[in-house]
Enzyme design. Structure first.
Site, mmCIF file in Angstrom:
data_model
loop_
_atom_site.group_PDB
_atom_site.id
_atom_site.type_symbol
_atom_site.label_atom_id
_atom_site.label_comp_id
_atom_site.label_asym_id
_atom_site.label_seq_id
_atom_site.Cartn_x
_atom_site.Cartn_y
_atom_site.Cartn_z
ATOM 1 N N ASP A 177 8.536 -4.620 -13.827
ATOM 2 C CA ASP A 177 7.833 -3.804 -12.837
ATOM 3 C C ASP A 177 8.019 -2.328 -13.173
ATOM 4 O OD1 ASP A 177 6.824 -2.513 -10.631
ATOM 5 O OD2 ASP A 177 7.795 -3.814 -9.158
ATOM 6 N N HIS A 234 5.136 -6.162 -11.130
ATOM 7 C CA HIS A 234 5.053 -5.776 -9.721
ATOM 8 C C HIS A 234 4.319 -6.811 -8.882
ATOM 9 C CE1 HIS A 234 5.268 -2.774 -6.509
ATOM 10 N NE2 HIS A 234 4.011 -3.047 -6.224
ATOM 11 N N SER A 274 6.275 -4.740 -2.032
ATOM 12 C CA SER A 274 5.926 -3.376 -2.417
ATOM 13 C C SER A 274 6.174 -2.438 -1.235
ATOM 14 C CB SER A 274 4.471 -3.353 -2.902
ATOM 15 O OG SER A 274 4.178 -2.129 -3.527
ATOM 16 N N TRP A 275 5.181 -1.632 -0.816
ATOM 17 C CA TRP A 275 5.379 -0.802 0.379
ATOM 18 C C TRP A 275 5.804 -1.679 1.557
ATOM 19 C CZ3 TRP A 275 6.330 3.123 3.359
ATOM 20 C CH2 TRP A 275 5.908 3.109 4.701
ATOM 21 N N GLY A 292 0.826 -1.197 0.000
ATOM 22 C CA GLY A 292 0.000 0.000 0.000
ATOM 23 C C GLY A 292 0.869 1.261 0.000
#
Length: 318
Positions: free
Chosen positions: A268, A296, A115-116, A43
């Site tokens: 990505d 991604h 990711s985050w 996120g």
């Protein structure tokens, strides 16, 4: 084909009071006597999902998942206009992870996420290396302002039509991320929802040409979870996640001695492979795996096999 483990339900769950009026949802799955591991979702604002549980061998792992402040089943939800985000920062999330570890009586655990979640996982491990047994991260980011600028401006070169809509939705502001953060704090629900919808449409566009991506469908309205996701992303990214520029890579040397694997897709577009490469150069002994055929998301066959194989190998470590 690398298959995920069968669906599994938590054997325990709860809401942890982390202060500042926030309750963080957590759950534990698999073997209560197994190897402790914590999943750090993306996120910010994605929340954990049942699919994430299936990454872990339920006979070997005590897998802990949690919804970061403001999203999922944690309360209050950032999708609600009255939710105060002043106490929702990277420092707060790192502190929440430590409180959760202590609450569950876990001495040390494996850290995984994407990711985050790779940024937050790295920051947590750099600040608390003595609490980490191994690390496996995918879709590597460190949330430098240069990475944020790429995601919300630079990559627009590949999607000029969609980026024009995203830019215009922010009034053509020079600092689009900060402008969207401002719009999503508006007293007018129509302004908030339009900003969140535009943000989510841009996020979808950037991922739309990845292998296996669903057809791009523009939304006109954002639901509560999408509102929380967009609002939290804009909140964090407009503040550079409250991290000194380049600090995550600068401090990666603190992870020396912790077995680690970084997994990234060369396709990505939202997070080019150079960030994973830079982290790997700064982290002594880490293994970097780059799949030439995935982007991604974690659904690529090769990436999924690498993740499952890594967790199987790490299950035998101390």
């Amino acid at each position: 084909m690398a298959e995920l483990f069968p669906e599994v339900e938590p054997y325990e769950s709860g809401l942890l009071d982390v202060g500042d009026g926030n309750l963080v949802y957590w759950e534990a799955c698999g073997n209560p006597e197994g190897k402790p591991a914590v999943m750090v979702h993306g996120g910010p604002g994605q929340g954990c999902t049942p699919r994430m549980r299936r990454m872990f061998d339920p006979g070997r792992y005590r897998a802990v998942l949690f919804d970061q402040r403001g999203c999922g089943r944690s309360t209050p939800n950032a999708g609600e206009p009255g939710t105060d985000l002043r106490f929702n920062t990277t420092d707060h999330l790192v502190g929440d992870m430590e409180r959760l570890r202590e609450h569950l009586g876990i001495e040390r655990w494996l850290v995984t996420g994407g990711s985050w979640g790779s940024t937050l996982g790295l920051v947590y491990a750099e600040r608390h290396p003595e609490r980490v047994t191994q690390i496996m991260l995918s879709a590597i980011t460190t949330t430098r302002r240069s990475e944020i600028d790429w995601l919300y401006r630079g990559v627009g070169a590949f999607f000029p039509e969609e980026w024009e809509r995203f830019r215009d939705g922010g009034g053509g502001a020079e600092d689009l991320v900060s402008e969207y953060a401002r719009l999503m704090e508006s007293a007018d629900p129509r302004v908030r929802n339009r900003a969140a919808s535009n943000w989510m449409n841009w996020e979808d566009a950037v991922l739309s040409i990845e292998p296996g991506a669903a057809p791009l469908v523009r939304r006109e309205e954002a639901d509560r979870d999408e509102m929380a996701f967009a609002r939290l992303c804009a909140h964090y990214f407009s503040n550079g996640a409250w991290l000194e520029e380049g600090a995550v890579i600068r401090d990666a040397h603190r992870l020396a001695g912790i077995p680690g694997v970084l997994i990234h897709g060369r396709l990505d577009l939202s997070g080019p492979a150079v960030t994973a490469w830079e982290v790997a150069r700064a982290w002594p002994g880490v293994e970097l795996l780059i799949d030439d055929h995935s982007g991604h998301r974690g659904g690529g066959e090769i990436k999924r096999k690498w993740m499952l194989d890594t967790l199987a190998r790490f299950a035998d470590y101390g």
